[in-house]
Write a protein that holds these residues in place. Structure first.
Motif, PDB file in Angstrom:
ATOM      1  N   SER A 121     -66.428 100.347  74.241  1.00 25.09           N
ATOM      2  CA  SER A 121     -67.218  99.819  73.016  1.00 25.09           C
ATOM      3  C   SER A 121     -66.505  98.716  72.625  1.00 25.09           C
ATOM      4  CB  SER A 121     -67.107 100.751  71.935  1.00 25.09           C
ATOM      5  OG  SER A 121     -68.099 100.318  70.851  1.00 25.09           O
ATOM      6  N   ARG A 122     -65.248  98.285  72.667  1.00 24.76           N
ATOM      7  CA  ARG A 122     -64.677  96.906  72.408  1.00 24.76           C
ATOM      8  C   ARG A 122     -64.973  96.103  73.455  1.00 24.76           C
ATOM      9  NH1 ARG A 122     -60.602 100.669  70.209  1.00 24.76           N
ATOM     10  NH2 ARG A 122     -59.404 100.263  72.110  1.00 24.76           N
ATOM     11  N   VAL A 123     -64.912  96.422  74.595  1.00 22.47           N
ATOM     12  CA  VAL A 123     -65.316  95.619  75.907  1.00 22.47           C
ATOM     13  C   VAL A 123     -66.757  95.290  75.829  1.00 22.47           C
ATOM     14  CG1 VAL A 123     -65.888  95.608  78.273  1.00 22.47           C
ATOM     15  CG2 VAL A 123     -63.650  96.746  77.525  1.00 22.47           C
ATOM     16  N   LEU A 124     -67.592  95.982  75.488  1.00 25.12           N
ATOM     17  CA  LEU A 124     -69.015  95.503  75.173  1.00 25.12           C
ATOM     18  C   LEU A 124     -69.201  94.423  74.408  1.00 25.12           C
ATOM     19  CD1 LEU A 124     -71.082  99.029  75.903  1.00 25.12           C
ATOM     20  CD2 LEU A 124     -70.420  96.923  77.442  1.00 25.12           C
ATOM     21  N   ASP A 125     -68.450  94.652  73.146  1.00 26.72           N
ATOM     22  CA  ASP A 125     -68.353  93.448  72.116  1.00 26.72           C
ATOM     23  C   ASP A 125     -68.177  92.257  72.607  1.00 26.72           C
ATOM     24  OD1 ASP A 125     -69.321  95.328  70.140  1.00 26.72           O
ATOM     25  OD2 ASP A 125     -67.054  95.869  69.484  1.00 26.72           O
ATOM     26  N   VAL A 126     -66.941  92.405  73.366  1.00 24.95           N
ATOM     27  CA  VAL A 126     -66.510  91.010  74.064  1.00 24.95           C
ATOM     28  C   VAL A 126     -67.464  90.391  74.990  1.00 24.95           C
ATOM     29  CG1 VAL A 126     -64.868  90.061  75.362  1.00 24.95           C
ATOM     30  CG2 VAL A 126     -63.991  91.635  73.630  1.00 24.95           C
ATOM     31  N   LEU A 127     -68.152  91.356  75.910  1.00 27.65           N
ATOM     32  CA  LEU A 127     -68.862  90.898  76.822  1.00 27.65           C
ATOM     33  C   LEU A 127     -70.405  90.294  76.055  1.00 27.65           C
ATOM     34  CD1 LEU A 127     -68.602  93.518  79.581  1.00 27.65           C
ATOM     35  CD2 LEU A 127     -67.316  91.262  79.484  1.00 27.65           C
ATOM     36  N   GLY A 128     -70.748  90.953  75.127  1.00 28.06           N
ATOM     37  CA  GLY A 128     -72.151  90.539  74.436  1.00 28.06           C
ATOM     38  C   GLY A 128     -71.578  89.110  73.792  1.00 28.06           C
ATOM     39  N   ALA A 129     -70.499  88.951  73.306  1.00 26.82           N
ATOM     40  CA  ALA A 129     -70.326  87.502  72.802  1.00 26.82           C
ATOM     41  C   ALA A 129     -70.179  86.470  73.766  1.00 26.82           C
ATOM     42  CB  ALA A 129     -68.925  87.583  71.953  1.00 26.82           C
ATOM     43  N   ARG A 130     -69.706  86.736  74.872  1.00 28.65           N
ATOM     44  CA  ARG A 130     -69.425  85.993  76.017  1.00 28.65           C
ATOM     45  C   ARG A 130     -70.887  85.359  76.418  1.00 28.65           C
ATOM     46  NH1 ARG A 130     -64.066  87.380  79.366  1.00 28.65           N
ATOM     47  NH2 ARG A 130     -62.594  87.628  77.692  1.00 28.65           N
ATOM     48  N   ILE A 131     -71.825  86.413  76.530  1.00 28.89           N
ATOM     49  CA  ILE A 131     -72.985  86.094  77.050  1.00 28.89           C
ATOM     50  C   ILE A 131     -73.822  85.036  75.857  1.00 28.89           C
ATOM     51  CG2 ILE A 131     -75.348  87.133  77.291  1.00 28.89           C
ATOM     52  CD1 ILE A 131     -73.964  89.477  78.500  1.00 28.89           C
ATOM     53  N   ASP A 132     -73.759  85.444  74.724  1.00 30.94           N
ATOM     54  CA  ASP A 132     -74.292  84.547  73.649  1.00 30.94           C
ATOM     55  C   ASP A 132     -73.507  83.036  73.897  1.00 30.94           C
ATOM     56  OD1 ASP A 132     -75.888  86.542  72.396  1.00 30.94           O
ATOM     57  OD2 ASP A 132     -74.317  87.026  71.086  1.00 30.94           O
ATOM     58  N   ALA A 133     -72.422  83.215  73.919  1.00 30.04           N
ATOM     59  CA  ALA A 133     -71.696  81.751  74.147  1.00 30.04           C
ATOM     60  C   ALA A 133     -72.365  80.953  75.349  1.00 30.04           C
ATOM     61  CB  ALA A 133     -70.187  81.932  74.276  1.00 30.04           C
ATOM     62  N   LEU A 134     -72.166  81.834  76.348  1.00 29.33           N
ATOM     63  CA  LEU A 134     -72.557  81.016  77.603  1.00 29.33           C
ATOM     64  C   LEU A 134     -74.099  80.521  77.607  1.00 29.33           C
ATOM     65  CD1 LEU A 134     -72.315  80.222  80.605  1.00 29.33           C
ATOM     66  CD2 LEU A 134     -72.696  82.451  81.296  1.00 29.33           C
ATOM     67  N   ALA A 135     -75.052  81.304  76.934  1.00 32.17           N
ATOM     68  CA  ALA A 135     -76.571  81.222  77.004  1.00 32.17           C
ATOM     69  C   ALA A 135     -76.552  79.674  76.163  1.00 32.17           C
ATOM     70  CB  ALA A 135     -77.058  82.187  76.210  1.00 32.17           C
ATOM     71  N   GLY A 136     -75.708  79.610  75.065  1.00 26.32           N
ATOM     72  CA  GLY A 136     -75.736  78.407  74.316  1.00 26.32           C
ATOM     73  C   GLY A 136     -75.254  77.392  75.063  1.00 26.32           C
ATOM     74  N   LEU A 137     -74.140  77.395  75.749  1.00 27.30           N
ATOM     75  CA  LEU A 137     -73.777  76.286  76.751  1.00 27.30           C
ATOM     76  C   LEU A 137     -74.966  75.741  77.598  1.00 27.30           C
ATOM     77  CD1 LEU A 137     -70.249  77.318  77.532  1.00 27.30           C
ATOM     78  CD2 LEU A 137     -70.860  75.505  76.041  1.00 27.30           C
ATOM     79  N   LEU A 138     -75.507  76.716  78.171  1.00 29.46           N
ATOM     80  CA  LEU A 138     -76.759  76.359  79.119  1.00 29.46           C
ATOM     81  C   LEU A 138     -77.772  75.625  78.308  1.00 29.46           C
ATOM     82  CD1 LEU A 138     -76.582  79.661  81.170  1.00 29.46           C
ATOM     83  CD2 LEU A 138     -76.181  77.251  82.243  1.00 29.46           C
ATOM     84  N   ALA A 139     -78.069  76.216  77.064  1.00 28.21           N
ATOM     85  CA  ALA A 139     -79.124  75.520  76.330  1.00 28.21           C
ATOM     86  C   ALA A 139     -78.827  74.153  75.973  1.00 28.21           C
ATOM     87  CB  ALA A 139     -79.599  76.434  75.051  1.00 28.21           C
ATOM     88  N   THR A 140     -77.574  73.775  75.694  1.00 26.88           N
ATOM     89  CA  THR A 140     -77.000  72.517  75.635  1.00 26.88           C
ATOM     90  C   THR A 140     -76.964  71.577  76.743  1.00 26.88           C
ATOM     91  OG1 THR A 140     -75.440  73.123  73.570  1.00 26.88           O
ATOM     92  CG2 THR A 140     -74.933  71.039  75.000  1.00 26.88           C
ATOM     93  N   LEU A 141     -76.687  72.133  77.997  1.00 25.10           N
ATOM     94  CA  LEU A 141     -76.996  71.668  79.304  1.00 25.10           C
ATOM     95  C   LEU A 141     -78.490  71.004  79.297  1.00 25.10           C
ATOM     96  CD1 LEU A 141     -75.080  70.945  81.695  1.00 25.10           C
ATOM     97  CD2 LEU A 141     -76.011  72.912  82.659  1.00 25.10           C
ATOM     98  N   SER A 142     -79.291  71.948  79.177  1.00 26.63           N
ATOM     99  CA  SER A 142     -80.654  71.669  79.334  1.00 26.63           C
ATOM    100  C   SER A 142     -81.379  70.422  78.558  1.00 26.63           C
ATOM    101  CB  SER A 142     -81.482  73.005  79.089  1.00 26.63           C
ATOM    102  OG  SER A 142     -82.812  72.626  79.275  1.00 26.63           O
ATOM    103  N   GLU A 143     -80.874  70.480  77.119  1.00 25.63           N
ATOM    104  CA  GLU A 143     -81.106  69.551  76.326  1.00 25.63           C
ATOM    105  C   GLU A 143     -80.632  68.437  76.668  1.00 25.63           C
ATOM    106  OE1 GLU A 143     -79.460  70.916  72.566  1.00 25.63           O
ATOM    107  OE2 GLU A 143     -80.883  72.455  72.301  1.00 25.63           O
ATOM    108  N   ARG A 144     -79.494  68.185  77.248  1.00 33.14           N
ATOM    109  CA  ARG A 144     -78.839  67.003  77.709  1.00 33.14           C
ATOM    110  C   ARG A 144     -79.644  66.454  79.017  1.00 33.14           C
ATOM    111  NH1 ARG A 144     -72.612  65.468  78.698  1.00 33.14           N
ATOM    112  NH2 ARG A 144     -72.731  63.297  79.021  1.00 33.14           N
TER     113      ARG A 144
END
Length: 355
Positions: A121-144
């Motif tokens: 359950s704690r592992v999934l919390d970490v992985l979920g947060a990392r997916i969100d962070a990576l998706a945000g980085l990719l959105a920023t990459l696309s904007e640029r």
């Protein structure tokens, strides 16, 4: 080389993930198993299965208990599981008056599987947060860089020009779908495993479900109607999800490695791996690592499907196979998400920078 590159002194720098690996370390496992035993004793005391004062006293003694690890090792070699020796040590710790109330009505698989559920359950919390962070980085990459024109390739041959945004969407959109699947995966995994010897809780005199509900609340898990000792679809569901995540990241890594080739040059790496023979090179180490981890998990997921085949009410063989495979898959997924974020942070599309 080593038996486990995830814990190797220097190979772990490439494929390791200390945060995820910590949830599979012996300390975390013992804490979770003892948490199960404390929650069991308190729930049984609350429901009148054991004397009222025994639950709190056992839970209090557990807080100060430090097991003999060498004894546990010897016990596993003999019994195939750690719980018989752990419970024996714990009973000695609490004393004769309370010993009979420790682990009452439970079985080894209840302890081990619930301990794993708590940590997953704690592992999934970490992985979920990392997916969100990576998706945000990719959105920023696309904007640029999204309006930069790059070449689409089909079957490794140049096709037609497309925007970089189209390429980046093919990396980001699967991550969003994996995140939406995560709730269902958590529902499959974050459950209390509590069934006693053969899944019937027969020693609890009809109070098994009530005890289970109390335990689930205390441990932050979901109570289910029947123990899932031999129903491993939840673990296979998790393994499949882990492989889907790393597979999507592997696709992104493969695209970036191809685009960063010297003769292509559609993607530039701000940093990369050096060569002992060719100092001019900037090797796409992060991108390559994503491909490796994707293929690693794709290989192991087949083993997790093999581990679904439990005979009757419990299988020692299939269960042990699960222990060998699932932690590696979780660490590989965590490492891939971390590597992907660092990689995305380090790439640019030179077409815009050169304009």
């Amino acid at each position: 080389m080593s038996v486990s590159p995830f814990e190797h002194p220097f190979l772990s720098g490439l494929v390791g993930d200390p945060e995820i690996a910590a949830e599979f370390a012996v300390d975390a496992e013992i804490v979770a198993m003892l948490g199960f035993e404390a929650a069991l004793a308190e729930a049984e005391a609350a429901e009148g299965v054991i004397p009222a004062g025994a639950g709190q006293e056992i839970a209090s003694r557990i807080k100060a208990f430090e097991p003999d690890l060498e004894g546990l090792r010897e016990g596993v070699a003999r019994d195939g599981v750690v719980v018989p020796t752990l419970v024996s040590q714990l009973r000695s710790e609490v004393g004769e008056a309370l010993a009979g109330h420790v682990h009452f009505g439970a079985t080894s698989q209840d302890v081990i599987d619930t301990s794993l559920s708590m940590r997953l359950s704690r592992v999934l919390d970490v992985l979920g947060a990392r997916i969100d962070a990576l998706a945000g980085l990719l959105a920023t990459l696309s904007e640029r860089y999204g309006d930069i024109e790059v070449m689409a390739h089909t079957r490794m041959q140049a096709a037609i020009p497309v925007t970089a945004a189209r390429k980046i969407r093919s990396w980001r959109d699967p991550l969003l779908r994996h995140k939406s699947r995560l709730a269902g995966v958590r529902e499959s995994v974050a459950v209390l495993h509590f069934g006693g010897a053969a899944g019937t809780l027969d020693r609890l005199g009809g109070k098994g479900q009530a005890v289970g509900r109390r335990m689930a609340i205390a441990l932050g898990l979901t109570a289910v109607a029947d123990a899932r000792h031999s129903e491993r679809d939840g673990m296979a569901d998790l393994a499949s999800w882990l492989s889907l995540v790393t597979g999507s990241l592997g696709k992104m890594g493969q695209d970036i490695a191809l685009a960063a080739q010297s003769e292509v040059g559609e993607v530039k790496l701000a940093s990369g791996g050096g060569s002992s023979a060719m100092p001019h090179k900037v090797n796409p180490v992060g991108a390559e690592t994503l491909v490796t981890l994707a293929r690693f998990n794709a290989t192991l997921v087949a083993g997790m499907h093999q581990a679904m085949v439990h005979e009757n009410e419990r299988s020692g063989a299939a269960w042990t196979l699960e222990w060998m495979l699932l932690p590696q898959m979780a660490v590989a997924c965590g490492a891939a998400l971390g590597t992907a974020s660092r990689l995305v942070d380090a790439i640019s599309f030179p077409g815009k920078d050169d304009a």
